[in-house]
Motif scaffolding. Structure first.
Motif, PDB file in Angstrom:
ATOM      1  N   ARG A 187      36.057  62.699  30.558  1.00  0.00           N
ATOM      2  CA  ARG A 187      34.930  63.293  31.278  1.00  0.00           C
ATOM      3  C   ARG A 187      33.662  62.503  30.972  1.00  0.00           C
ATOM      4  O   ARG A 187      33.483  61.978  29.882  1.00  0.00           O
ATOM      5  CB  ARG A 187      34.733  64.757  30.870  1.00  0.00           C
ATOM      6  N   LEU A 188      32.754  62.467  31.957  1.00  0.00           N
ATOM      7  CA  LEU A 188      31.448  61.848  31.749  1.00  0.00           C
ATOM      8  C   LEU A 188      30.626  62.690  30.782  1.00  0.00           C
ATOM      9  O   LEU A 188      30.706  63.922  30.800  1.00  0.00           O
ATOM     10  CB  LEU A 188      30.697  61.726  33.065  1.00  0.00           C
ATOM     11  N   PRO A 196      29.832  59.263  39.575  1.00  0.00           N
ATOM     12  CA  PRO A 196      31.018  58.400  39.681  1.00  0.00           C
ATOM     13  C   PRO A 196      32.285  59.145  39.269  1.00  0.00           C
ATOM     14  O   PRO A 196      32.245  60.064  38.452  1.00  0.00           O
ATOM     15  CB  PRO A 196      30.701  57.263  38.712  1.00  0.00           C
ATOM     16  N   SER A 197      33.392  58.725  39.849  1.00  0.00           N
ATOM     17  CA  SER A 197      34.675  59.300  39.456  1.00  0.00           C
ATOM     18  C   SER A 197      35.123  58.681  38.138  1.00  0.00           C
ATOM     19  O   SER A 197      34.701  57.593  37.764  1.00  0.00           O
ATOM     20  CB  SER A 197      35.723  59.046  40.540  1.00  0.00           C
ATOM     21  N   VAL A 198      35.988  59.397  37.429  1.00  0.00           N
ATOM     22  CA  VAL A 198      36.487  58.922  36.138  1.00  0.00           C
ATOM     23  C   VAL A 198      37.961  58.573  36.289  1.00  0.00           C
ATOM     24  O   VAL A 198      38.796  59.459  36.508  1.00  0.00           O
ATOM     25  CB  VAL A 198      36.296  59.985  35.045  1.00  0.00           C
ATOM     26  N   PRO A 199      38.308  57.294  36.164  1.00  0.00           N
ATOM     27  CA  PRO A 199      39.715  56.888  36.284  1.00  0.00           C
ATOM     28  C   PRO A 199      40.479  57.190  35.003  1.00  0.00           C
ATOM     29  O   PRO A 199      39.928  57.733  34.035  1.00  0.00           O
ATOM     30  CB  PRO A 199      39.616  55.382  36.530  1.00  0.00           C
ATOM     31  N   ALA A 200      41.743  56.829  34.979  1.00  0.00           N
ATOM     32  CA  ALA A 200      42.555  56.992  33.769  1.00  0.00           C
ATOM     33  C   ALA A 200      41.988  56.127  32.647  1.00  0.00           C
ATOM     34  O   ALA A 200      41.393  55.074  32.883  1.00  0.00           O
ATOM     35  CB  ALA A 200      43.999  56.599  34.054  1.00  0.00           C
ATOM     36  N   CYS A 201      42.166  56.575  31.427  1.00  0.00           N
ATOM     37  CA  CYS A 201      41.661  55.858  30.263  1.00  0.00           C
ATOM     38  C   CYS A 201      42.272  54.466  30.183  1.00  0.00           C
ATOM     39  O   CYS A 201      43.495  54.319  30.225  1.00  0.00           O
ATOM     40  CB  CYS A 201      41.968  56.643  28.997  1.00  0.00           C
ATOM     41  N   PRO A 202      41.457  53.409  30.037  1.00  0.00           N
ATOM     42  CA  PRO A 202      41.990  52.045  29.952  1.00  0.00           C
ATOM     43  C   PRO A 202      42.810  51.774  28.695  1.00  0.00           C
ATOM     44  O   PRO A 202      43.551  50.792  28.652  1.00  0.00           O
ATOM     45  CB  PRO A 202      40.722  51.173  29.956  1.00  0.00           C
ATOM     46  N   ASN A 238      32.140  52.649  30.058  1.00  0.00           N
ATOM     47  CA  ASN A 238      31.201  52.787  31.159  1.00  0.00           C
ATOM     48  C   ASN A 238      31.969  52.673  32.469  1.00  0.00           C
ATOM     49  O   ASN A 238      32.389  51.586  32.866  1.00  0.00           O
ATOM     50  CB  ASN A 238      30.124  51.709  31.076  1.00  0.00           C
ATOM     51  N   VAL A 239      32.139  53.793  33.145  1.00  0.00           N
ATOM     52  CA  VAL A 239      32.929  53.791  34.379  1.00  0.00           C
ATOM     53  C   VAL A 239      32.191  53.100  35.517  1.00  0.00           C
ATOM     54  O   VAL A 239      32.796  52.791  36.553  1.00  0.00           O
ATOM     55  CB  VAL A 239      33.318  55.233  34.783  1.00  0.00           C
ATOM     56  N   SER A 240      30.873  52.850  35.363  1.00  0.00           N
ATOM     57  CA  SER A 240      30.091  52.180  36.407  1.00  0.00           C
ATOM     58  C   SER A 240      29.908  50.694  36.139  1.00  0.00           C
ATOM     59  O   SER A 240      29.148  50.017  36.846  1.00  0.00           O
ATOM     60  CB  SER A 240      28.715  52.851  36.540  1.00  0.00           C
ATOM     61  N   PHE A 241      30.598  50.182  35.135  1.00  0.00           N
ATOM     62  CA  PHE A 241      30.455  48.771  34.793  1.00  0.00           C
ATOM     63  C   PHE A 241      30.994  47.884  35.907  1.00  0.00           C
ATOM     64  O   PHE A 241      32.078  48.122  36.444  1.00  0.00           O
ATOM     65  CB  PHE A 241      31.213  48.477  33.498  1.00  0.00           C
ATOM     66  N   ASP A 265      23.836  50.453  36.095  1.00  0.00           N
ATOM     67  CA  ASP A 265      23.885  51.837  35.616  1.00  0.00           C
ATOM     68  C   ASP A 265      24.954  52.001  34.539  1.00  0.00           C
ATOM     69  O   ASP A 265      25.968  51.294  34.524  1.00  0.00           O
ATOM     70  CB  ASP A 265      24.181  52.795  36.764  1.00  0.00           C
ATOM     71  N   ILE A 266      24.702  52.930  33.656  1.00  0.00           N
ATOM     72  CA  ILE A 266      25.640  53.252  32.580  1.00  0.00           C
ATOM     73  C   ILE A 266      26.057  54.707  32.726  1.00  0.00           C
ATOM     74  O   ILE A 266      25.216  55.606  32.719  1.00  0.00           O
ATOM     75  CB  ILE A 266      25.003  53.027  31.193  1.00  0.00           C
ATOM     76  N   ASP A 267      27.349  54.928  32.883  1.00  0.00           N
ATOM     77  CA  ASP A 267      27.913  56.280  32.943  1.00  0.00           C
ATOM     78  C   ASP A 267      29.090  56.320  31.979  1.00  0.00           C
ATOM     79  O   ASP A 267      30.180  55.826  32.278  1.00  0.00           O
ATOM     80  CB  ASP A 267      28.372  56.617  34.363  1.00  0.00           C
TER      81      ASP A 267
END
Length: 403
Positions: free
Chosen positions: A19-20, A5-11, A62-65, A48-50
């Motif tokens: 980074r993952l 998965p891609s990693v967006p900007a920090c929330p 978790n970017v895959s949430f 899934d949990i990333d």
């Protein structure tokens, strides 16, 4: 093969350097929903949990949430209030909040009140009026002398409830379930009309427990946001709050924060009372711990699989104690159904049901006398003394092993 998965900007801080660092697939999405039988428990919804780590503020998420996979209702039960250890912790917290902020005949709002225990304690201790919001709330679970002063709702708290101006606005173990934490906190900030009146109290799991203490079993799907001291302070500061107090509690398993709405929302974290900039010196060590986490925790899981295999070969009977998040994580990450066949929990509302994902039946401590175990795996060692005493009362002396 699943794509990375891609990693967006920090929330939390908006940084683009995250980074993952750790991934798990096919995990139950809800740890607090229990099932009537093993088959339905094993057929539960999964995800899934990333996990990604932001080195700029220390936030992990978790970017895959997928929030559409989550649905909270009255079947959800993750109450810890049946434990004397947790009750003692909560009572001391209530007494401190009431004393520190003069909460007598005041108004308390509890966002995510669960089954209502904490709000009832606050209203009893100070003669306060309470409003509790939680889709999992069930009537009649809490027997309290303050019942006529508390209004319960199965709604989620939102801006439409801003009319309830509170002296204390509390939220325990909710913020980690919010995929856009700053948006949620800004909504609360907008609802506060008198900054001098309202104190905010939030409590979340402490990232220290997972990353620095190595409790990988606490990585669960519904916890989409993981806060360190640095990231929690940063989130409050950038959302327009003056941070009054941040504390790691319950042997660094929980993280608490107290704040007031700032009179001027500058959006500059260094300008607030909490001064999150003063915590940034810890981020380097946190980053190093995160970098080592995947390898060390995968090794931990491998060691546990070997141990379980040995117990099976030796015919040792094993149970887990504590049917909460740690048990769901532990048993599903290890994929174990056959070695640990029962999970003990003192919450009577969980007994007789089955754990999400792996399907073990949840039993009472008293049920152990019918088929005594050789080994009890403690899901949370903070309860060791409490569990040891209960086993002794039952005349049982199994080997106790921390998970």
């Amino acid at each position: 093969m699943t794509a990375t998965p891609s990693v967006p900007a920090c929330p939390v801080c908006g940084g683009n350097h995250a980074r993952l660092f750790f991934s798990l697939s096919d995990q139950p999405v809800l740890i607090g929903v229990l099932w009537p039988d093993a088959d339905s428990a094993r057929a539960c919804r999964r995800g899934d949990i990333d996990l990604a780590f932001c080195p700029d503020c220390g936030f992990i998420w978790n970017v895959s949430f997928d929030p559409d996979r989550i649905e909270y209702d009255q079947q959800y039960d993750n109450s810890l209030h049946f434990s004397p250890t947790f009750q003692n912790y909560s009572q001391k917290l209530v007494d401190r909040l009431v004393d520190t902020y003069g909460l007598h005949q005041r108004t308390v709002v509890d966002i995510g009140c669960g089954k209502g225990d904490f709000l009832a304690m606050l209203c009893e201790a100070g003669g306060n009026t309470g409003y509790g919001f939680d889709p999992s709330y069930e009537g009649e679970r809490v027997n309290t002398s303050a019942a006529d002063r508390i209004t319960w709702s199965n709604d989620y708290y939102g801006e439409e409830h801003a009319r309830l101006q509170a002296d204390l606005l509390a939220s325990r173990f909710v913020y980690e379930h919010i995929p856009a934490p700053n948006d949620f906190l800004r909504m609360i900030r907008r609802s506060i009309t008198d900054p001098d009146r309202t104190v905010i109290y939030f409590e979340v799991p402490d990232t220290d427990l997972i990353i620095r203490q190595g409790s990988v079993w606490d990585v669960i799907y519904e916890h989409c946001s993981y806060f360190s001291v640095e990231s929690l302070t940063r989130s409050f500061a950038v959302c327009g709050f003056d941070v009054l107090r941040v504390e790691e509690t319950f042997e660094k398993q929980f993280l608490t924060i107290e704040a007031r709405a700032a009179r001027t929302d500058t959006g500059n974290p260094g300008s607030n009372t909490g001064n999150p900039g003063s915590n940034t010196g810890n981020l380097g060590q946190l980053a190093a711990d995160v970098a080592a986490f995947g390898e060390t925790q995968n090794a931990k899981m491998s060691d546990w699989r070997d141990r379980l295999a040995q117990w099976r070969a030796e015919g040792r009977r094993a149970v887990a104690w504590g049917a909460g998040a740690k048990a769901v994580g532990f048993l599903n990450m290890l994929g174990d159904r056959d070695t640990i066949t029962r999970v003990v929990d003192i919450n009577p509302h969980k007994q007789g049901k089955h754990l999400a994902g792996t399907g073990q039946q949840i039993i009472s401590p008293q049920a152990l006398t019918e088929d005594p175990p050789d080994v009890v795996v403690l899901m949370n060692p903070i309860y060791r003394n409490e569990i040891t005493a209960q086993l002794a009362e039952l005349g049982l002396a199994p080997e106790l092993i921390n998970s």
